[in-house]
Design an enzyme around this catalytic site. Structure first.
Site, PDB file in Angstrom:
ATOM      1  N   LYS A  23       0.837  -1.213   0.000  1.00  0.00           N
ATOM      2  CA  LYS A  23       0.000   0.000   0.000  1.00  0.00           C
ATOM      3  C   LYS A  23       0.869   1.260   0.000  1.00  0.00           C
ATOM      4  O   LYS A  23       0.623   2.193  -0.749  1.00  0.00           O
ATOM      5  CB  LYS A  23      -0.938   0.013   1.222  1.00  0.00           C
ATOM      6  CG  LYS A  23      -1.885  -1.175   1.297  1.00  0.00           C
ATOM      7  CD  LYS A  23      -2.787  -1.113   2.517  1.00  0.00           C
ATOM      8  CE  LYS A  23      -2.047  -1.203   3.841  1.00  0.00           C
ATOM      9  NZ  LYS A  23      -1.330  -2.482   4.061  1.00  0.00           N
ATOM     10  N   ARG A 103      -9.562   0.353   9.063  1.00  0.00           N
ATOM     11  CA  ARG A 103      -9.190  -1.056   9.196  1.00  0.00           C
ATOM     12  C   ARG A 103     -10.278  -1.875   9.873  1.00  0.00           C
ATOM     13  O   ARG A 103     -10.170  -3.089   9.924  1.00  0.00           O
ATOM     14  CB  ARG A 103      -7.934  -1.149  10.062  1.00  0.00           C
ATOM     15  CG  ARG A 103      -6.646  -1.299   9.296  1.00  0.00           C
ATOM     16  CD  ARG A 103      -5.560  -1.272  10.347  1.00  0.00           C
ATOM     17  NE  ARG A 103      -4.315  -1.794   9.937  1.00  0.00           N
ATOM     18  CZ  ARG A 103      -3.334  -1.093   9.397  1.00  0.00           C
ATOM     19  NH1 ARG A 103      -3.522   0.165   9.075  1.00  0.00           N
ATOM     20  NH2 ARG A 103      -2.175  -1.646   9.150  1.00  0.00           N
ATOM     21  N   ARG A 142      11.739  -6.050   4.381  1.00  0.00           N
ATOM     22  CA  ARG A 142      11.696  -4.584   4.321  1.00  0.00           C
ATOM     23  C   ARG A 142      12.752  -3.974   5.248  1.00  0.00           C
ATOM     24  O   ARG A 142      12.954  -4.413   6.376  1.00  0.00           O
ATOM     25  CB  ARG A 142      10.320  -4.077   4.728  1.00  0.00           C
ATOM     26  CG  ARG A 142      10.287  -2.553   4.856  1.00  0.00           C
ATOM     27  CD  ARG A 142       8.926  -1.964   4.965  1.00  0.00           C
ATOM     28  NE  ARG A 142       8.090  -2.635   5.928  1.00  0.00           N
ATOM     29  CZ  ARG A 142       6.771  -2.478   5.990  1.00  0.00           C
ATOM     30  NH1 ARG A 142       6.156  -1.682   5.140  1.00  0.00           N
ATOM     31  NH2 ARG A 142       6.072  -3.112   6.890  1.00  0.00           N
ATOM     32  N   ARG A 175      11.806  -2.542  10.941  1.00  0.00           N
ATOM     33  CA  ARG A 175      10.758  -2.098  11.863  1.00  0.00           C
ATOM     34  C   ARG A 175      10.532  -3.177  12.910  1.00  0.00           C
ATOM     35  O   ARG A 175      10.581  -4.363  12.599  1.00  0.00           O
ATOM     36  CB  ARG A 175       9.453  -1.870  11.077  1.00  0.00           C
ATOM     37  CG  ARG A 175       9.289  -0.462  10.570  1.00  0.00           C
ATOM     38  CD  ARG A 175       8.173  -0.264   9.580  1.00  0.00           C
ATOM     39  NE  ARG A 175       6.879  -0.845   9.899  1.00  0.00           N
ATOM     40  CZ  ARG A 175       5.774  -0.661   9.154  1.00  0.00           C
ATOM     41  NH1 ARG A 175       5.827   0.096   8.081  1.00  0.00           N
ATOM     42  NH2 ARG A 175       4.636  -1.235   9.482  1.00  0.00           N
ATOM     43  N   ARG A 186       0.063  -9.294  13.173  1.00  0.00           N
ATOM     44  CA  ARG A 186      -0.531  -8.328  12.233  1.00  0.00           C
ATOM     45  C   ARG A 186      -1.431  -9.031  11.222  1.00  0.00           C
ATOM     46  O   ARG A 186      -2.505  -8.543  10.892  1.00  0.00           O
ATOM     47  CB  ARG A 186       0.566  -7.564  11.493  1.00  0.00           C
ATOM     48  CG  ARG A 186       1.265  -6.560  12.372  1.00  0.00           C
ATOM     49  CD  ARG A 186       2.562  -6.128  11.761  1.00  0.00           C
ATOM     50  NE  ARG A 186       2.408  -5.243  10.629  1.00  0.00           N
ATOM     51  CZ  ARG A 186       3.396  -4.928   9.802  1.00  0.00           C
ATOM     52  NH1 ARG A 186       4.596  -5.448   9.975  1.00  0.00           N
ATOM     53  NH2 ARG A 186       3.187  -4.090   8.801  1.00  0.00           N
TER      54      ARG A 186
HETATM   55  P1  AP5 Z   1       4.937  -1.521   1.677  1.00  0.00           P
HETATM   56  O1  AP5 Z   1       4.563  -0.701   0.486  1.00  0.00           O
HETATM   57  O2  AP5 Z   1       5.669  -0.861   2.789  1.00  0.00           O
HETATM   58  O3  AP5 Z   1       3.657  -2.306   2.220  1.00  0.00           O
HETATM   59  P2  AP5 Z   1       2.419  -1.775   3.057  1.00  0.00           P
HETATM   60  O4  AP5 Z   1       1.213  -2.498   2.556  1.00  0.00           O
HETATM   61  O5  AP5 Z   1       2.364  -0.285   3.087  1.00  0.00           O
HETATM   62  O6  AP5 Z   1       2.850  -2.373   4.453  1.00  0.00           O
HETATM   63  P3  AP5 Z   1       2.812  -1.760   5.917  1.00  0.00           P
HETATM   64  O7  AP5 Z   1       3.545  -2.760   6.758  1.00  0.00           O
HETATM   65  O8  AP5 Z   1       3.306  -0.368   5.990  1.00  0.00           O
HETATM   66  O9  AP5 Z   1       1.285  -1.819   6.166  1.00  0.00           O
HETATM   67  P4  AP5 Z   1       0.582  -2.010   7.501  1.00  0.00           P
HETATM   68  O10 AP5 Z   1      -0.814  -1.834   7.030  1.00  0.00           O
HETATM   69  O11 AP5 Z   1       0.806  -3.223   8.311  1.00  0.00           O
HETATM   70  O12 AP5 Z   1       1.288  -0.952   8.395  1.00  0.00           O
HETATM   71  P5  AP5 Z   1       0.866   0.482   8.871  1.00  0.00           P
HETATM   72  O13 AP5 Z   1       2.075   1.290   8.822  1.00  0.00           O
HETATM   73  O14 AP5 Z   1      -0.370   0.974   8.186  1.00  0.00           O
HETATM   74  O15 AP5 Z   1       5.791  -2.768   1.130  1.00  0.00           O
HETATM   75  C1  AP5 Z   1       6.356  -3.713   2.007  1.00  0.00           C
HETATM   76  C2  AP5 Z   1       7.706  -4.187   1.434  1.00  0.00           C
HETATM   77  O16 AP5 Z   1       7.483  -4.860   0.183  1.00  0.00           O
HETATM   78  C3  AP5 Z   1       8.708  -3.058   1.116  1.00  0.00           C
HETATM   79  O17 AP5 Z   1      10.000  -3.493   1.422  1.00  0.00           O
HETATM   80  C4  AP5 Z   1       8.558  -2.808  -0.396  1.00  0.00           C
HETATM   81  O18 AP5 Z   1       9.757  -2.351  -0.979  1.00  0.00           O
HETATM   82  C5  AP5 Z   1       8.165  -4.196  -0.889  1.00  0.00           C
HETATM   83  N1  AP5 Z   1       7.209  -4.143  -1.998  1.00  0.00           N
HETATM   84  C6  AP5 Z   1       6.080  -3.387  -2.041  1.00  0.00           C
HETATM   85  N2  AP5 Z   1       5.426  -3.610  -3.192  1.00  0.00           N
HETATM   86  C7  AP5 Z   1       6.152  -4.529  -3.881  1.00  0.00           C
HETATM   87  C8  AP5 Z   1       5.983  -5.182  -5.137  1.00  0.00           C
HETATM   88  N3  AP5 Z   1       4.924  -4.909  -5.935  1.00  0.00           N
HETATM   89  N4  AP5 Z   1       6.914  -6.086  -5.539  1.00  0.00           N
HETATM   90  C9  AP5 Z   1       7.987  -6.351  -4.744  1.00  0.00           C
HETATM   91  N5  AP5 Z   1       8.212  -5.773  -3.545  1.00  0.00           N
HETATM   92  C10 AP5 Z   1       7.291  -4.877  -3.106  1.00  0.00           C
HETATM   93  O19 AP5 Z   1       0.411   0.178  10.379  1.00  0.00           O
HETATM   94  C11 AP5 Z   1       1.362  -0.214  11.336  1.00  0.00           C
HETATM   95  C12 AP5 Z   1       0.652  -0.407  12.672  1.00  0.00           C
HETATM   96  O20 AP5 Z   1       0.046   0.832  13.091  1.00  0.00           O
HETATM   97  C13 AP5 Z   1      -0.497  -1.417  12.704  1.00  0.00           C
HETATM   98  O21 AP5 Z   1      -0.031  -2.761  12.880  1.00  0.00           O
HETATM   99  C14 AP5 Z   1      -1.291  -0.918  13.904  1.00  0.00           C
HETATM  100  O22 AP5 Z   1      -0.667  -1.266  15.106  1.00  0.00           O
HETATM  101  C15 AP5 Z   1      -1.184   0.591  13.767  1.00  0.00           C
HETATM  102  N6  AP5 Z   1      -2.274   1.121  12.921  1.00  0.00           N
HETATM  103  C16 AP5 Z   1      -2.128   1.854  11.784  1.00  0.00           C
HETATM  104  N7  AP5 Z   1      -3.308   2.169  11.267  1.00  0.00           N
HETATM  105  C17 AP5 Z   1      -4.248   1.632  12.103  1.00  0.00           C
HETATM  106  C18 AP5 Z   1      -5.663   1.593  12.085  1.00  0.00           C
HETATM  107  N8  AP5 Z   1      -6.363   2.211  11.097  1.00  0.00           N
HETATM  108  N9  AP5 Z   1      -6.293   0.946  13.078  1.00  0.00           N
HETATM  109  C19 AP5 Z   1      -5.626   0.340  14.079  1.00  0.00           C
HETATM  110  N10 AP5 Z   1      -4.266   0.313  14.148  1.00  0.00           N
HETATM  111  C20 AP5 Z   1      -3.588   0.971  13.157  1.00  0.00           C
END
Ligand code: AP5
Length: 231
Positions: A23, A103, A142, A175, A186
């Site tokens: 994402k 979410r 990552r 991370r 997660r």
């Molecule tokens: P990346 O693009 O970083 O993936 P992402 O889907 O953004 O993953 P996140 O881990 O950031 O999402 P998340 O939803 O768990 O975390 P968030 O920060 O929102 O890609 C991942 C890796 O793959 C990278 O190394 C990239 O280079 C590689 N990659 C990407 N696309 C690729 C492709 N097409 N091909 C090859 N490689 C690729 O949330 C973190 C925490 O915050 C949650 O666990 C929770 O505790 C809290 N939180 C945040 N929002 C909420 C909410 N709304 N409600 C409750 N808790 C929340």
């Protein structure tokens, strides 16, 4: 930051999908191409954690950061409040891109209320999906620059010099929530909450599905196509 002329068309998008599906990677490309205000709830929490400067976090933030570290969801009240405080982003004339929110179904309902207050509606909820093995590979490989936060992947997007950021030379770190135990938590949290949210947007006719197993550019081709069809 709102500068320059009003664009002919702006987009109000929600990005859905499991942790690590890409994402954030797609969000960066959408922002580069269409310029909406990007609000990532995960980034807001990580930013708050980095900027404590030795001060104790508020009680609500301390609970949120502890949940995040172990891979659990932060409470709806805390996340909704955080988005409400940033409602200006949702009113941006260049559109908005919500990444990691909503979410839960409670968050989806709360978002509708916040959007009603700023007189905006969602154009599409884009759901990225990929096999779990691929997702685990993406999360565990990552790396993030400790200084400028640029993102890498040990295999898919390696830095020129191992362990060092191409952009600023900063140290690349993993991370806390990309460690195996937190990844498991997660994925479980996602599985437990995603279906009502997907169903909610499907019923409204807003859900768009993208198979995200390809490389970032080919996934972006599909993302762009989805946006083009909204015109
Ligand atoms: P990346 O693009 O970083 O993936 P992402 O889907 O953004 O993953 P996140 O881990 O950031 O999402 P998340 O939803 O768990 O975390 P968030 O920060 O929102 O890609 C991942 C890796 O793959 C990278 O190394 C990239 O280079 C590689 N990659 C990407 N696309 C690729 C492709 N097409 N091909 C090859 N490689 C690729 O949330 C973190 C925490 O915050 C949650 O666990 C929770 O505790 C809290 N939180 C945040 N929002 C909420 C909410 N709304 N409600 C409750 N808790 C929340």
């Amino acid at each position: 930051m709102e500068t320059g002329p009003v664009p002919p068309r702006s987009w109000h998008l929600v990005l859905l999908g499991p942790p690590g599906v890409g994402k954030g990677t797609q969000a960066e490309k959408i922002v580069g191409r269409f310029g909406p205000c990007h609000l990532s709830t995960g980034d807001v929490f990580r930013h708050a954690a980095r900027n404590l400067n030795g001060n104790a976090p508020s009680p609500a933030m301390a609970i949120a950061l502890a949940a995040m570290k172990r891979g659990a969801l932060v409470s709806d009240d805390t996340v909704v409040e955080l988005v409400r405080e940033r409602a200006g982003c949702l009113a941006c004339k260049y559109g908005f891109l919500l990444d990691g929110f909503p979410r839960t179904i409670e968050q989806a309902h709360a978002l509708d209320g916040i959007l009603g207050n700023v007189k905006r509606t969602i154009d599409a909820a884009v759901n990225f999906f990929a096999p779990e093995t691929l997702i685990i590979e993406r999360l565990s490989g990552r790396r993030v620059c400790k200084q400028c936060r640029a993102g890498y992947h040990v295999a898919n997007k390696p830095p020129r010099q191992p362990g060092r950021c191409d952009a600023c030379g900063g140290e690349l770190i993993q991370r806390d929530d990309d460690k195996p135990e937190a990844i498991r938590t997660r994925l479980q949290a996602y599985a437990a909450t995603c279906n009502p949210v997907l169903e909610y947007y499907r019923e409204k006719g807003l859900l768009r599905e993208i198979e995200a197993s390809g490389d970032p550019d080919s996934v972006f081709e599909q993302t762009r196509e989805v946006i083009r069809k909204l015109a």
